[in-house]
Motif scaffolding. Structure first.
Motif: not given
Ligand SMILES: C[S@@+](CC[C@H](N)C(=O)[O-])C[C@H]1O[C@@H](n2cnc3c(N)ncnc32)[C@H](O)[C@@H]1O
Length: 304
Positions: A161-162, A261-263, A295-298
């Protein structure tokens, strides 16, 4: 882990089991199993059989793996006796004798575990647990040992995550789907020099009672390039990064702002222009370059 109930005797918090709350709010074995099977089939052209869940905690994923297919077997490794015992009783044994006969759990250190007759097609370390291993050399030692524990053509799969928010002190609260409690994720401290961070999970219930610090994590937050280079240094032949696909949200902006959500704004010079809201799809594609996100999870998939 230090847990405290800000609740009186008889409150909802007082009657709750933190492992059940964790499994319901944090873990999603169905989606993870789908990703693991799909990627193994794509890269190896056949179905996997043995999954090793490192840092397995309650072995929820390992158990669900075996429930998902009668041919599947799983190995779970964790250091914590209490958590493993909880998982043995409430997940593994509860799944019935036949499923339980295909799940082997070991109270061992992931840095040392090796059994010649327990090689895995896939090893996973989920919910960012490898961040517990702070020095870079220890992380590489872990990757080397995981590689040794893989069968020929095996894959090591990690989630990461980051995002810009990951370096901040934040507290995010969300209602857990179809449940009567809220999950609170707190990033309490972040040290930009060492990337050490202190995080907590708290739970809050309808009657206002809470379980504070139900889970506590002291991590070193890793970046994707750092992880990829460490995997390569540990001997993995090919390392891929999978990014989540986002789709334009259908709801209007006010509603989706509260959701995960991502804006993004297509044209920053035009203040009149509305933000585009993107919704997570749960689908991941192999990526080399993406736009920055808060923010994201990959997922990272490394081939033995
Ligand atoms: C964040 S929990 C992960 C639970 C589960 N894997 C998940 O996806 O939610 C981290 C677990 O790692 C275990 N752990 C920490 N260091 C370990 C080590 N060196 N070897 C094995 N387990 C370890 C802890 O006991 C704890 O149960």
């Amino acid at each position: 882990m230090t847990q405290s109930n800000t609740s009186s005797v008889g409150s909802i918090a007082d009657q709750m089991d933190r492992h059940i709350l964790y499994q319901k709010s944090v873990q999603d074995p169905e989606t993870e199993i789908e990703f693991l099977v799909e990627k193994y089939k794509e890269l190896r052209g056949k179905e996997p059989v043995v999954l090793r869940e490192d840092f397995c905690g309650t072995a929820f994923l390992a158990t669900e793996w075996c429930k998902s297919n009668p041919k599947f077997k799983a190995i779970g490794i964790d250091l914590c006796d209490d958590t493993l015992n909880w998982g043995q009783k409430n997940n593994i044994s509860a799944a019935g004798q036949e499923v339980a006969s295909r799940v082997n759990i070991y109270k061992e250190n992931v840095l040392d575990f090796y059994k010649e007759d327990e090689l895995a097609d896939i090893i996973c370390a989920f919910n960012f647990s490898y961040n517990i291993l702070k020095p870079r050399t220890t992380l590489i030692d872990y990757f080397k040992n995981a590689r040794r524990g893989l069968a020929d053509n095996g894959l090591l799969v990690l989630d990461v995550f980051g995002g810009t928010e990951a370096y901040d002190t934040v507290e995010e609260e969300r209602e857990v789907d179809e449940e009567d409690f809220n999950y609170i994720w707190q990033q309490a401290k972040f040290n930009p020099i060492t990337h050490e961070m202190q995080c907590y999970i708290h739970f809050e219930f309808e009657d206002g009672s809470r379980i504070d610090k139900a889970f506590s994590y002291e991590w070193r937050l890793r970046t994707i390039p750092e992880i990829i280079e460490s995997l390569e240094e540990a001997g993995f032949s090919k390392v891929r990064c999978y990014w989540e696909e986002f789709a334009e949200a259908e709801e209007d902006a006010d509603e989706v702002e509260d959701a995960d959500t991502v804006a993004t704004s297509d044209d920053e010079e035009d203040d009149e222009e509305e933000d585009v809201y993107l919704e997570e799809t749960g689908e991941y594609y192999e990526a080399k370059e993406v736009d920055n996100q808060e923010s994201w999870i990959s997922y990272i998939v490394a081939e033995k």
